[in-house]
Design an enzyme around this catalytic site. Structure first.
Site, PDB file in Angstrom:
ATOM      1  N   VAL A 124       0.847  -1.188   0.000  1.00 54.87           N
ATOM      2  CA  VAL A 124       0.000   0.000   0.000  1.00 54.87           C
ATOM      3  C   VAL A 124       0.888   1.245   0.000  1.00 54.87           C
ATOM      4  CG1 VAL A 124      -1.853   1.262   1.169  1.00 54.87           C
ATOM      5  CG2 VAL A 124      -1.742  -1.231   1.357  1.00 54.87           C
ATOM      6  N   THR A 159       6.728  -5.243   3.214  1.00 55.87           N
ATOM      7  CA  THR A 159       7.230  -6.458   3.845  1.00 55.87           C
ATOM      8  C   THR A 159       7.166  -7.575   2.807  1.00 55.87           C
ATOM      9  OG1 THR A 159       6.476  -5.710   5.996  1.00 55.87           O
ATOM     10  CG2 THR A 159       6.830  -8.084   5.762  1.00 55.87           C
ATOM     11  N   ARG A 258      -5.842  -4.572  13.576  1.00 53.55           N
ATOM     12  CA  ARG A 258      -4.888  -3.930  14.492  1.00 53.55           C
ATOM     13  C   ARG A 258      -4.626  -4.717  15.773  1.00 53.55           C
ATOM     14  NH1 ARG A 258      -6.397   2.265  12.743  1.00 53.55           N
ATOM     15  NH2 ARG A 258      -4.885   2.245  11.045  1.00 53.55           N
ATOM     16  N   GLN A 294      13.809  -1.477  45.686  1.00 52.92           N
ATOM     17  CA  GLN A 294      12.464  -1.097  45.213  1.00 52.92           C
ATOM     18  C   GLN A 294      12.515  -0.481  43.816  1.00 52.92           C
ATOM     19  OE1 GLN A 294      10.114   1.361  47.783  1.00 52.92           O
ATOM     20  NE2 GLN A 294       9.725  -0.311  49.233  1.00 52.92           N
ATOM     21  N   GLY A 355      21.574  -2.934  32.775  1.00 56.81           N
ATOM     22  CA  GLY A 355      22.746  -2.052  32.827  1.00 56.81           C
ATOM     23  C   GLY A 355      23.541  -2.131  31.527  1.00 56.81           C
ATOM     24  N   GLU A 379       1.584  -0.007  10.405  1.00 57.31           N
ATOM     25  CA  GLU A 379       0.152  -0.337  10.607  1.00 57.31           C
ATOM     26  C   GLU A 379      -0.585   0.844  11.253  1.00 57.31           C
ATOM     27  OE1 GLU A 379       0.101  -4.014   8.854  1.00 57.31           O
ATOM     28  OE2 GLU A 379      -1.608  -3.394  10.048  1.00 57.31           O
ATOM     29  N   GLY A 380      -0.173   2.038  10.905  1.00 57.45           N
ATOM     30  CA  GLY A 380      -0.745   3.258  11.495  1.00 57.45           C
ATOM     31  C   GLY A 380       0.130   3.707  12.657  1.00 57.45           C
ATOM     32  N   THR A 381       0.715   4.899  12.543  1.00 56.75           N
ATOM     33  CA  THR A 381       1.584   5.400  13.627  1.00 56.75           C
ATOM     34  C   THR A 381       0.743   5.653  14.896  1.00 56.75           C
ATOM     35  OG1 THR A 381       1.204   7.706  13.057  1.00 56.75           O
ATOM     36  CG2 THR A 381       3.038   6.602  11.928  1.00 56.75           C
ATOM     37  N   SER A 382       1.438   5.872  16.007  1.00 54.43           N
ATOM     38  CA  SER A 382       0.704   6.167  17.252  1.00 54.43           C
ATOM     39  C   SER A 382      -0.156   7.418  17.096  1.00 54.43           C
ATOM     40  CB  SER A 382       1.690   6.370  18.413  1.00 54.43           C
ATOM     41  OG  SER A 382       2.219   5.133  18.813  1.00 54.43           O
TER      42      SER A 382
HETATM   43  C1  LIG Z   1       9.427  -2.388   8.987  1.00 58.81           C
HETATM   44  C2  LIG Z   1       8.279  -1.804   8.218  1.00 58.81           C
HETATM   45  C3  LIG Z   1       7.430  -2.648   7.514  1.00 58.81           C
HETATM   46  C4  LIG Z   1       6.383  -2.115   6.764  1.00 58.81           C
HETATM   47  N1  LIG Z   1       5.595  -2.969   6.030  1.00 58.81           N
HETATM   48  C5  LIG Z   1       4.658  -2.438   5.204  1.00 58.81           C
HETATM   49  C6  LIG Z   1       3.916  -3.288   4.318  1.00 58.81           C
HETATM   50  O1  LIG Z   1       4.082  -4.513   4.317  1.00 58.81           O
HETATM   51  N2  LIG Z   1       3.030  -2.718   3.456  1.00 58.81           N
HETATM   52  C7  LIG Z   1       2.825  -1.374   3.428  1.00 58.81           C
HETATM   53  O2  LIG Z   1       2.008  -0.923   2.633  1.00 58.81           O
HETATM   54  N3  LIG Z   1       3.488  -0.543   4.272  1.00 58.81           N
HETATM   55  C8  LIG Z   1       4.416  -1.035   5.130  1.00 58.81           C
HETATM   56  N4  LIG Z   1       5.122  -0.199   5.970  1.00 58.81           N
HETATM   57  C9  LIG Z   1       4.901   1.254   5.889  1.00 58.81           C
HETATM   58  C10 LIG Z   1       4.239   1.825   7.129  1.00 58.81           C
HETATM   59  O3  LIG Z   1       2.907   1.434   7.199  1.00 58.81           O
HETATM   60  C11 LIG Z   1       4.428   3.362   7.085  1.00 58.81           C
HETATM   61  O4  LIG Z   1       5.792   3.598   7.358  1.00 58.81           O
HETATM   62  C12 LIG Z   1       3.550   4.064   8.087  1.00 58.81           C
HETATM   63  O5  LIG Z   1       2.213   4.016   7.702  1.00 58.81           O
HETATM   64  C13 LIG Z   1       3.946   5.540   8.267  1.00 58.81           C
HETATM   65  O6  LIG Z   1       4.057   6.186   7.045  1.00 58.81           O
HETATM   66  P1  LIG Z   1       5.352   7.082   6.732  1.00 58.81           P
HETATM   67  O7  LIG Z   1       6.537   6.245   7.037  1.00 58.81           O
HETATM   68  O8  LIG Z   1       5.243   7.632   5.369  1.00 58.81           O
HETATM   69  O9  LIG Z   1       5.319   8.259   7.792  1.00 58.81           O
HETATM   70  P2  LIG Z   1       4.551   9.667   7.619  1.00 58.81           P
HETATM   71  O10 LIG Z   1       3.146   9.437   7.222  1.00 58.81           O
HETATM   72  O11 LIG Z   1       5.381  10.564   6.775  1.00 58.81           O
HETATM   73  O12 LIG Z   1       4.552  10.196   9.126  1.00 58.81           O
HETATM   74  C14 LIG Z   1       5.681  10.875   9.685  1.00 58.81           C
HETATM   75  C15 LIG Z   1       5.257  11.393  11.066  1.00 58.81           C
HETATM   76  O13 LIG Z   1       4.194  12.334  10.918  1.00 58.81           O
HETATM   77  C16 LIG Z   1       3.090  11.944  11.709  1.00 58.81           C
HETATM   78  N5  LIG Z   1       1.838  12.324  11.059  1.00 58.81           N
HETATM   79  C17 LIG Z   1       1.470  12.135   9.769  1.00 58.81           C
HETATM   80  N6  LIG Z   1       0.223  12.581   9.568  1.00 58.81           N
HETATM   81  C18 LIG Z   1      -0.223  13.047  10.754  1.00 58.81           C
HETATM   82  C19 LIG Z   1      -1.439  13.638  11.207  1.00 58.81           C
HETATM   83  N7  LIG Z   1      -2.483  13.828  10.376  1.00 58.81           N
HETATM   84  N8  LIG Z   1      -1.533  14.004  12.495  1.00 58.81           N
HETATM   85  C20 LIG Z   1      -0.489  13.820  13.332  1.00 58.81           C
HETATM   86  N9  LIG Z   1       0.675  13.272  12.991  1.00 58.81           N
HETATM   87  C21 LIG Z   1       0.807  12.885  11.711  1.00 58.81           C
HETATM   88  C22 LIG Z   1       3.231  10.434  11.848  1.00 58.81           C
HETATM   89  O14 LIG Z   1       2.534   9.959  12.971  1.00 58.81           O
HETATM   90  C23 LIG Z   1       4.740  10.284  11.977  1.00 58.81           C
HETATM   91  O15 LIG Z   1       5.126  10.532  13.301  1.00 58.81           O
HETATM   92  C24 LIG Z   1       6.168  -0.715   6.746  1.00 58.81           C
HETATM   93  C25 LIG Z   1       7.005   0.126   7.486  1.00 58.81           C
HETATM   94  C26 LIG Z   1       8.057  -0.388   8.195  1.00 58.81           C
HETATM   95  C27 LIG Z   1       8.952   0.550   8.958  1.00 58.81           C
END
Ligand SMILES: Cc1cc2nc3c(=O)[nH]c(=O)nc-3n(C[C@H](O)[C@H](O)[C@H](O)COP(=O)(O)OP(=O)(O)OC[C@H]3O[C@@H](n4cnc5c(N)ncnc54)[C@H](O)[C@@H]3O)c2cc1C
Length: 399
Positions: A124, A159, A258, A294, A355, A379-382
């Site tokens: 995607v 992937t 998710r 602790q 450590g 799979e969608g950032t935090s």
């Molecule tokens: C090891 C790995 C495996 C993966 N495997 C696949 C796969 O099999 N298939 C596939 O399709 N993809 C895959 N991905 C891609 C992954 O889904 C994307 O990296 C992810 O969705 C984030 O997109 P980006 O890297 O372009 O970051 P960006 O979208 O550029 O985001 C950068 C930063 O901006 C923030 N941000 C963006 N928009 C907003 C908003 N509206 N509000 C607040 N913050 C925002 C994000 O949270 C992030 O912190 C993979 C990624 C990795 C690292």
């Protein structure tokens, strides 16, 4: 809450494979940064890698079997487990949009056979479309005379991209309709016009192959459009009229997938916690095991509590998905968000407890920390998970 006998049996079987086959190989494949084909083959030979296994896990009426299996595999090692489970992403894509005939034709080809195992990729993301999947630039054009689809574009971060037998590619058919103008296509094995791009060198999950994929006048038969042309035409017509009906369905698909990703993060966190707990009992400083402080024991108490919280959220969302409950508060996203952040936090604490040893590649927790980090990104950032939850609870289009 108690697991059934069948759930316990499958959990223990998968745990045995994780403990005896995956764990001992984890360091080697992390260093090699290669797909661990011999381990995928072993998983296939015992019936753990294949569509029958996935169907069996999915059939569990409580919905808990799939997250339990994922937790155990990723407890073994996340890089190798992703090499085994990465195919599931493509299978889920076929399952979500495909017709029964398409499922029967393509899902077995995603896995190959125990003698000749294969992997699949779900493509995607693109260089300019990560979080914003509505802005895909990959185009699919229909060549009516030949009943073929022609795909052009570039996929990023896939992937198993380029090494897969089957690639499932999401492309835009009508760009002006955004995400609603997109469709998913099967790219069969050996199709001309699909070429592997650069393999990425990663911080973690290094036994899992991640790469770019290029599509250059890549032609696939009409039957490779998932769901079929008639359904796509109906969907596009509805979108052109501005009707909203199916948007809900796409959101539900994410909420369903998710929790499984969250379960993977729980597995990594649990592995790091268990290692740190044992270490803290053994390591003596100032004449007593460090766990008697602790500061260390409370850290471990919090780690255990956070992992259990994350697992309960994962199980709740998985159960809701399987039993058809409505995700009113984006409970699927909640579970992935919590589990991903817990995995990063717990693995960092585990390094602290070890450590100096925690900072070296002689001990596994630094690898777990590297592996955990991706769970706040893919799979969608935090941030995107928070956006989804905020929109669900508020009913407001938060930006
Ligand atoms: C090891 C790995 C495996 C993966 N495997 C696949 C796969 O099999 N298939 C596939 O399709 N993809 C895959 N991905 C891609 C992954 O889904 C994307 O990296 C992810 O969705 C984030 O997109 P980006 O890297 O372009 O970051 P960006 O979208 O550029 O985001 C950068 C930063 O901006 C923030 N941000 C963006 N928009 C907003 C908003 N509206 N509000 C607040 N913050 C925002 C994000 O949270 C992030 O912190 C993979 C990624 C990795 C690292």
């Amino acid at each position: 809450m108690e697991l059934s006998e069948e759930q316990r049996e499958i959990r223990d079987w998968v745990h045995g494979f994780a403990e005896n086959v995956i764990r001992p190989a984890a360091h080697e494949w992390d260093e090699r940064e290669e797909t661990p084909w011999p381990i995928i083959q072993e998983a296939a030979k015992i019936g753990l890698y294949g569509f029958e296994a996935l169907a069996q896990f999915y059939a569990d009426p409580t919905g808990l079997m799939l997250p339990i299996v994922n937790e155990e595999l990723f407890w073994g090692d996340a890089g190798i487990a992703m090499a085994i489970m990465g195919t599931t992403l493509a299978v889920a894509g076929i399952y979500a949009s495909g017709t029964p005939e398409q499922m029967a034709e393509w899902i077995p080809q995603c896995y190959g056979t125990p003698d000749d195992p294969k992997v699949a990729a779900f493509c995607v993301s693109e260089p300019d479309a990560g979080s914003d999947v509505s802005s895909l630039r990959t185009r699919a054009r229909y060549d009516e005379a030949k009943d073929e689809w022609v795909l052009n574009g570039q996929k990023a971060w896939a992937t198993n991209g380029g090494i897969a037998n089957v690639h499932v590619v999401v492309a835009s058919v009508e760009p002006e309709l955004g995400a609603r103008g997109q469709a998913a296509f099967i790219i069969p094995p050996g199709t001309k016009g699909l070429t592997p791009g650069q393999k990425l060198k990663k911080h973690g999950l290094r036994a899992s192959h991640t790469a770019e994929v290029f599509l250059d006048d890549c032609r696939v038969p009409g039957r490779c459009l998932l769901g079929g042309k008639e359904k796509l035409d109906e969907r596009l017509a509805r979108a052109r009229e501005g009707k909203r009906a199916k948007q809900h369905a796409a959101m539900r698909t994410f909420e369903l997938s998710r929790p499984t990703v969250g379960a993977q993060a729980v597995g990594i966190a649990r592995a790091a916690y268990e290692y740190a707990l044992e270490y803290a009992k053994q390591r003596v400083q100032f004449g007593r095991p460090i766990i008697e402080n602790q500061a260390i024991a409370f850290m471990l108490a919090d780690m255990k509590m956070e992992i259990d919280c994350a697992r309960l959220l994962v199980w709740r969302a998985s159960w809701m998905g399987r039993t058809g409950k409505e995700f009113q508060n984006a409970e699927g996203s909640m579970s992935k968000l919590k589990a991903g952040e817990v995995a990063v936090w717990v693995t960092e604490r585990a390094m602290q407890i070890l450590g100096g040893n925690g900072y070296t590649r002689e001990y596994p927790v630094e690898r777990m920390h590297r592996d955990a980090k991706v769970y706040t990104i893919f799979e969608g950032t935090s941030e995107i998970q928070r956006l989804v939850i905020a929109r669900a609870i508020s009913g407001t289009y938060i930006r």
